[in-house]
Design an enzyme around this catalytic site. Sequence first.
Site, PDB file in Angstrom:
ATOM      1  N   LYS A   9      67.907  45.997  73.817  1.00 15.55           N
ATOM      2  CA  LYS A   9      67.862  46.189  75.274  1.00 15.55           C
ATOM      3  C   LYS A   9      66.461  46.658  75.705  1.00 15.55           C
ATOM      4  CE  LYS A   9      72.808  47.312  75.680  1.00 15.55           C
ATOM      5  NZ  LYS A   9      73.769  48.291  76.247  1.00 15.55           N
ATOM      6  N   TYR A  49      77.783  40.632  81.609  1.00 16.36           N
ATOM      7  CA  TYR A  49      78.573  41.856  81.728  1.00 16.36           C
ATOM      8  C   TYR A  49      79.744  41.702  82.705  1.00 16.36           C
ATOM      9  CZ  TYR A  49      75.317  44.641  78.889  1.00 16.36           C
ATOM     10  OH  TYR A  49      74.575  45.169  77.852  1.00 16.36           O
ATOM     11  N   PHE A  57      79.608  51.714  87.087  1.00 15.41           N
ATOM     12  CA  PHE A  57      78.242  51.631  86.551  1.00 15.41           C
ATOM     13  C   PHE A  57      77.702  50.208  86.502  1.00 15.41           C
ATOM     14  CE2 PHE A  57      81.213  51.669  82.919  1.00 15.41           C
ATOM     15  CZ  PHE A  57      80.831  50.515  82.236  1.00 15.41           C
ATOM     16  N   ARG A  85      78.583  45.390  64.584  1.00 16.12           N
ATOM     17  CA  ARG A  85      79.112  46.456  65.453  1.00 16.12           C
ATOM     18  C   ARG A  85      79.117  47.798  64.703  1.00 16.12           C
ATOM     19  NH1 ARG A  85      79.932  45.922  70.974  1.00 16.12           N
ATOM     20  NH2 ARG A  85      81.579  47.462  70.743  1.00 16.12           N
ATOM     21  N   THR A  91      79.570  53.006  71.292  1.00 14.60           N
ATOM     22  CA  THR A  91      78.871  52.772  72.566  1.00 14.60           C
ATOM     23  C   THR A  91      78.123  54.011  73.035  1.00 14.60           C
ATOM     24  OG1 THR A  91      80.630  51.224  73.132  1.00 14.60           O
ATOM     25  CG2 THR A  91      79.227  51.970  74.948  1.00 14.60           C
ATOM     26  N   ARG A 102      72.542  53.210  67.154  1.00 21.56           N
ATOM     27  CA  ARG A 102      72.696  54.092  68.318  1.00 21.56           C
ATOM     28  C   ARG A 102      72.736  55.562  67.884  1.00 21.56           C
ATOM     29  NH1 ARG A 102      77.308  50.277  71.120  1.00 21.56           N
ATOM     30  NH2 ARG A 102      75.950  49.055  72.481  1.00 21.56           N
ATOM     31  N   ASN A 112      71.398  52.715  75.371  1.00 17.47           N
ATOM     32  CA  ASN A 112      71.906  52.796  73.990  1.00 17.47           C
ATOM     33  C   ASN A 112      71.345  51.695  73.093  1.00 17.47           C
ATOM     34  OD1 ASN A 112      73.376  50.690  75.014  1.00 17.47           O
ATOM     35  ND2 ASN A 112      75.390  51.566  74.616  1.00 17.47           N
ATOM     36  N   HIS A 115      72.748  45.659  72.138  1.00  5.85           N
ATOM     37  CA  HIS A 115      74.021  45.014  72.470  1.00  5.85           C
ATOM     38  C   HIS A 115      74.437  44.137  71.294  1.00  5.85           C
ATOM     39  CE1 HIS A 115      77.127  42.670  74.454  1.00  5.85           C
ATOM     40  NE2 HIS A 115      76.594  41.634  73.830  1.00  5.85           N
ATOM     41  N   GLU A 126      78.512  34.395  74.473  1.00  8.88           N
ATOM     42  CA  GLU A 126      77.183  35.004  74.678  1.00  8.88           C
ATOM     43  C   GLU A 126      76.077  34.157  74.056  1.00  8.88           C
ATOM     44  OE1 GLU A 126      77.849  38.987  73.224  1.00  8.88           O
ATOM     45  OE2 GLU A 126      79.093  39.500  74.959  1.00  8.88           O
TER      46      GLU A 126
HETATM   47  P1  ADP Z   1      79.350  47.994  74.025  1.00  7.61           P
HETATM   48  O1  ADP Z   1      77.927  47.741  74.475  1.00  7.61           O
HETATM   49  O2  ADP Z   1      79.402  49.015  72.916  1.00  7.61           O
HETATM   50  O3  ADP Z   1      80.109  46.727  73.725  1.00  7.61           O
HETATM   51  P2  ADP Z   1      80.838  48.207  76.545  1.00  7.61           P
HETATM   52  O4  ADP Z   1      81.078  46.719  76.505  1.00  7.61           O
HETATM   53  O5  ADP Z   1      81.998  49.103  76.776  1.00  7.61           O
HETATM   54  O6  ADP Z   1      80.094  48.722  75.228  1.00  7.61           O
HETATM   55  O7  ADP Z   1      79.784  48.506  77.700  1.00  7.61           O
HETATM   56  C1  ADP Z   1      78.670  47.695  77.899  1.00  7.61           C
HETATM   57  C2  ADP Z   1      77.473  48.562  78.184  1.00  7.61           C
HETATM   58  O8  ADP Z   1      77.648  49.204  79.427  1.00  7.61           O
HETATM   59  C3  ADP Z   1      77.255  49.706  77.180  1.00  7.61           C
HETATM   60  O9  ADP Z   1      76.526  49.316  76.034  1.00  7.61           O
HETATM   61  C4  ADP Z   1      76.495  50.718  78.009  1.00  7.61           C
HETATM   62  O10 ADP Z   1      75.084  50.465  77.983  1.00  7.61           O
HETATM   63  C5  ADP Z   1      77.018  50.477  79.407  1.00  7.61           C
HETATM   64  N1  ADP Z   1      78.010  51.497  79.750  1.00  7.61           N
HETATM   65  C6  ADP Z   1      79.252  51.622  79.250  1.00  7.61           C
HETATM   66  N2  ADP Z   1      79.880  52.691  79.783  1.00  7.61           N
HETATM   67  C7  ADP Z   1      79.000  53.251  80.649  1.00  7.61           C
HETATM   68  C8  ADP Z   1      79.033  54.391  81.522  1.00  7.61           C
HETATM   69  N3  ADP Z   1      80.118  55.154  81.606  1.00  7.61           N
HETATM   70  N4  ADP Z   1      77.918  54.639  82.257  1.00  7.61           N
HETATM   71  C9  ADP Z   1      76.823  53.873  82.177  1.00  7.61           C
HETATM   72  N5  ADP Z   1      76.731  52.782  81.370  1.00  7.61           N
HETATM   73  C10 ADP Z   1      77.794  52.488  80.620  1.00  7.61           C
END
Ligand code: ADP
Length: 148
Positions: A9, A49, A57, A85, A91, A102, A112, A115, A126
């Site tokens: 990212k 997304y 968010f 993963r 996350t 992470r 974080n 992705h 994707e």
């Molecule tokens: P992952 O990236 O681990 O698959 P998710 O699909 O749940 O996680 O979320 C996508 C991305 O959205 C996360 O990597 C994170 O950067 C962001 N995100 C998730 N939850 C939050 C939150 N509560 N506030 C801000 N950003 C968030």
Amino acid sequence: MEKTFLMVKPDGVQRGLIGEIVSRFENKGFQLVGAKLMVIPREIAEQHYGEHKEKPFFGELVDFITSGPVFAMVWAGDDVIATARHMMGKTKPAEAAPGTIRGDYGVTVGKNIIHGSDSPASAEREIALFFDEKEIASWEKLLDRWIY
Ligand code: ADP
């Protein structure tokens, strides 16, 4: 062989972590089959997304992921989706184990670092969203006989 979509990212790119992250997946034994530095167009970010569209968010997430270049990659290997993963960690960096990407480099959920696709269906979606077929290289990794 299974393929997954991984992406450093904008925070990871700015912090100079591309090489470190690529090394981790190379050292593990996975095969890089596609990679590019790119600024994601807003509509692609919104599609990527899409499952978070209703979340509070979402706007912040799309602003962030389009705020600078990302390093988009396709990696191949047995069970690469689930293994990547595990290597990324949870996350929320505060919950991600030390030794994970992470866990070692992240502090906040919004920044974080990386992705990674979370299922075969999202990997397929994707990869198709970010890469043309001709950008995926089919090559024989000679070391594979010492990995498999
Ligand atoms: P992952 O990236 O681990 O698959 P998710 O699909 O749940 O996680 O979320 C996508 C991305 O959205 C996360 O990597 C994170 O950067 C962001 N995100 C998730 N939850 C939050 C939150 N509560 N506030 C801000 N950003 C968030």
